[in-house]
Write an enzyme that holds these catalytic residues in place. Structure first.
Site, PDB file in Angstrom:
ATOM      1  N   ALA B   7       0.859  -1.181   0.000  1.00  0.00           N
ATOM      2  CA  ALA B   7       0.000   0.000   0.000  1.00  0.00           C
ATOM      3  C   ALA B   7       0.894   1.228   0.000  1.00  0.00           C
ATOM      4  O   ALA B   7       1.631   1.465   0.954  1.00  0.00           O
ATOM      5  CB  ALA B   7      -0.895  -0.009   1.226  1.00  0.00           C
ATOM      6  N   CYS B 101      -9.893   3.642   9.724  1.00  0.00           N
ATOM      7  CA  CYS B 101      -9.508   3.280   8.360  1.00  0.00           C
ATOM      8  C   CYS B 101      -8.719   1.973   8.372  1.00  0.00           C
ATOM      9  O   CYS B 101      -9.002   1.057   7.610  1.00  0.00           O
ATOM     10  CB  CYS B 101      -8.698   4.413   7.735  1.00  0.00           C
ATOM     11  N   CYS B 197      -6.453  13.144   6.259  1.00  0.00           N
ATOM     12  CA  CYS B 197      -6.400  13.151   4.790  1.00  0.00           C
ATOM     13  C   CYS B 197      -7.656  13.747   4.162  1.00  0.00           C
ATOM     14  O   CYS B 197      -7.583  14.357   3.107  1.00  0.00           O
ATOM     15  CB  CYS B 197      -6.109  11.763   4.248  1.00  0.00           C
TER      16      CYS B 197
END
Lengths: 382, 370
Positions: B7, B101, B197
């Site tokens: 990732a 998340c 983010c």
């Protein structure tokens, strides 16, 4: 094993003959086609030769061919120009089909958003049918432009452009067709189809990227979007790309001359691919199988898989294919074309395999086998 | 060597993680998750597709000669992370979106898509370590104490752990930067991302105003009160506060005042001097364990905030709502800790080993220490 390229509907490699034809106009013969001196005259002669070759390949007259810098530009010029040309007597209608390329869709959306046109969408069915009566009702008694693509880029579906063109003409409407996926694949002859505007692009037919034409039938008025030195009779100003025009004309000439033989070969390969996919992947649907199709595209719907991951997995295993339309980031989105043809609740993952000059039977068989392996792996994933 | 999914956020840590795995001979597949769209409007300066993270990750992947793809997880991310973030503030709590998340969205999706891509293992650029053994895998703090990110990973699905790799957890941040410079990666000197983010403006209240109803109690003025209920001022909405905060309280007090508690029902923000911030009992919920659940009486170290030192405490069990174990527990701390904040994570450790954790539901003070 070498990777297999089955994404010729996205773009194609440049043919050697095309590169050879272009090369001089990039080097020694670098002149500006508008200059009066010998360099200029040579460039001008090449440009006009290219125009004549394009016209001959499409069944048009040279004066009806305008070189532009690609399919998107050609579509925008056609739709925006035609709409502006009709603006004097009130807001005109712009009809597009439900499966158009985003260059047409987004140009139409822009015209709609700025209040320049009443945009209507003509629905296309999965077998390629388009309701002509409904279309006639949309343009009846109105200043109108109709834009229906010749071959759909995502499915290969061939649309009834001749019928639509005749209908548009009977109603006094201007008819545009995006033939980017059609030229060189299916017969395109402007003597048979009364289109007023036609878009073609070089890179889908083994020509250079950034090249294309807009055909404007004599008597059709399209004002320019750009202003400058008056090149292309003012419709597309800017110093002419002679090398690009020559490359486009060469590629188009070859594609049209070889079309019949190529179409036969691609049709056979496509049938081999589709038979192998159907045999290998349970539940697989060949999209638009019942409709008239261009021989170079196979679009399949695969249930119980994630389309984005499937394409990535195929890439990792050496098979280059594509799905729906893609964002610049590469993030896959549900295709508006598949949604239009099969409904918003269609749960299949779409994969488009598109064949071209270098494609072999071994390629398509390996692609089908790889798809089977990858789909099995994905379906085994909880 | 196996195929590993990395990732890549577009930051230096995951860039180096990818580079290290490629160097070790793995077939590395880089992916960037598109979690949030700033704007899909054409002509808007900051389009989703041009997000710096995706662009930088692609450039690094190109430089390393590895494949790179974008996973669009916007829908899941909005549901699991952004909606939760908004709900938590609306309830007067302080959420940890990165934990959400990691726990709900990122790793689950990486695993599922990774399997589809034929990747046996998943790697990220987190500063944590994982030890794989036949009897099970354990997650541990990163080697660099100043960068350790184990606080954000307590919610990982335990079945995922054996498949994870954290290559930079064995390095210090300085070593990571050095490796990135040696490899001339474009992200080598990229600054740390500090903000959340999906809150590019830096002020999460803008997001709350957009996503909550026009008139929502969390954004309506209310009273600042002392612990005994005395009204001492006004505030512009309790969503602007977190326990331990000094900002936005205003002046005029004899000593510095801190937020002690948020009472959403009366729209009250309770403030008081620093000594009133301390609590020694923490109730945590939404538990997740990476190995066996710690039993009653177990001595653990509890980390109650990112970058806070872990406090020693003892596990007490509370109500059991499920057949497979209690869904809430209480940790009784040896020493009271300041500003224990509902909504934040409580992560339980045995030394450097992450046992698991939960969300802080409430905090209290034992009668004996009052």
């Amino acid at each position: 094993m070498d990777p297999i390229y089955l994404d010729h509907a996205a773009t194609t490699p440049l043919r050697e003959e095309v590169l050879a034809a272009m090369q001089p106009w990039q080097s020694d013969a670098f002149g500006n086609a508008s200059s009066l001196h010998r360099w200029g005259r040579a460039a001008h002669a090449a440009l006009e030769g290219a125009r004549a070759e394009v016209a001959a390949a499409l069944g048009a007259r040279p004066a009806e061919i305008f070189f532009v810098r690609g399919g998107t530009e050609s579509d925008n010029l056609a739709l925006i120009g035609s709409t502006r040309a009709k603006a004097a007597s009130g807001r005109p209608v712009l009809v597009i089909s439900s499966v158009e390329h985003s260059a047409v869709r987004d140009a139409a959306a822009h015209l709609s958003a700025e209040g320049a046109a009443d945009v209507r969408v003509a629905e296309v069915s999965a077998d390629g049918a388009l309701d002509l009566e409904a279309l006639a009702a949309m343009i009846e008694g109105r200043e109108a432009t109709v834009s229906v693509m010749w071959v759909n880029n995502e499915t290969g579906l061939t649309l009834p452009v001749a019928a639509v063109a005749h209908l548009a003409r009977a109603h006094g409407a201007t008819f545009h067709t995006d033939a980017a996926q059609a030229v060189g694949k299916v017969p395109v002859d402007l003597r048979d189809v009364p289109a007023d505007l036609l878009t073609a692009t070089g890179h889908k037919i083994n020509g250079p990227k950034g090249t294309g034409v807009l055909f404007v039938r004599e008597g059709t008025h399209v004002p320019p979007l750009l202003f400058g030195g008056g090149q292309e009779r003012g419709l597309r100003p800017g110093t002419e790309d002679v090398s690009g025009a020559v490359g486009f004309a060469t590629a188009l000439g070859l594609a049209v001359r070889e079309r019949e033989a190529n179409a036969a070969r691609l049709t056979r390969l496509r049938d081999v691919l589709e038979a192998a996919l159907v045999a290998r992947v349970p539940g697989l649907r060949v999209n638009c199988a019942g409709g008239p199709r261009s021989p170079h595209v196979t679009s399949v719907g695969i249930p119980d898989t994630d389309g984005a991951a499937l394409l990535m997995a195929l890439d990792l295993e050496g098979v280059a294919a594509s799905g729906g339309s893609a964002c610049h980031s590469g993030a896959a989105r549900t295709s508006h074309v598949i949604t239009a043809l099969y409904g918003a609740d269609d749960a299949t993952a779409t994969v488009r395999f598109s064949l071209g000059l270098g494609t072999t039977e071994a390629d398509v068989l390996r692609a089908a086998e790889t798809t089977g392996v990858v789909v099995e792996r994905m379906r085994a994933t909880p | 060597m196996s195929r590993v999914l990395v990732a890549m956020s577009g930051g230096v840590d995951s860039s180096v993680a990818a580079a290290l795995l490629a160097e070790a001979g793995h077939e590395v597949v880089g992916v960037t998750m598109k979690t949030f769209c700033y704007s899909e409007t054409p002509g808007h300066g900051k389009t989703c597709c041009g997000l710096d993270g995706i662009t930088d990750a692609r450039r690094v992947a190109d430089a390393l000669g590895i494949a790179h793809y974008v996973f669009d997880v916007e829908e899941d991310f909005t549901r699991d992370v952004i909606d939760d973030f908004v709900d938590e503030y609306a309830r007067g709590r302080t959420p940890n979106p990165c934990v959400r998340c990691n726990s709900n969205t990122k790793f689950r999706d990486l695993l599922v898509r990774g399997r589809a891509l034929g990747c046996d293992r998943i790697a990220t650029g987190h500063y944590v370590r994982v030890a794989h053994a036949p009897e099970g895998s354990t997650l541990m703090r990163g080697l660099d104490p100043s960068k350790d990110q184990s606080y954000f990973l307590w919610g990982l699905p335990a079945d995922l752990l054996p498949r994870l790799l954290f290559p930079v957890g064995e390095l210090t941040k300085a070593e990571v930067r050095t490796r990135a410079r040696e490899l001339a990666l474009v992200t080598a000197d990229k600054p740390e991302s500090q903000e959340i983010c999906f809150v590019p403006s830096g002020d999460y209240r803008d997001l709350l105003r957009r996503r909550l109803e026009t008139v929502h109690p969390a954004l309506e003025p209310g009273h600042l009160v002392l612990a005994d209920g005395t009204v001492v001022g006004e505030h512009e909405g309790f969503a602007g506060f977190t326990v331990g905060q000094r900002k936005r309280i205003g002046g005029g007090f004899a000593e510095p005042m801190f937020v002690l508690e948020i009472r959403p029902d009366g729209r009250e923000v309770v403030i008081g001097p620093r000594e009133q911030l301390f609590r020694d009992r923490v109730v945590i919920e939404e538990l997740n364990w990476l190995g066996p659940a710690p039993g009653p009486g177990r001595k653990v170290r509890a980390q109650l905030r990112y970058r806070a030192p872990a406090a020693v405490g003892e596990v007490r069990l509370l109500a059991s709502g499920r057949s497979d174990g209690p869904d809430r527990l209480e940790v009784v701390l040896d020493e009271p800790q300041a500003a224990i904040t509902p909504g934040q994570s409580a992560v339980l450790f045995d030394g450097d080993v992450v046992l698991g954790g939960g969300r802080i539901a409430s905090a209290g003070l034992s009668a004996s220490t009052r």
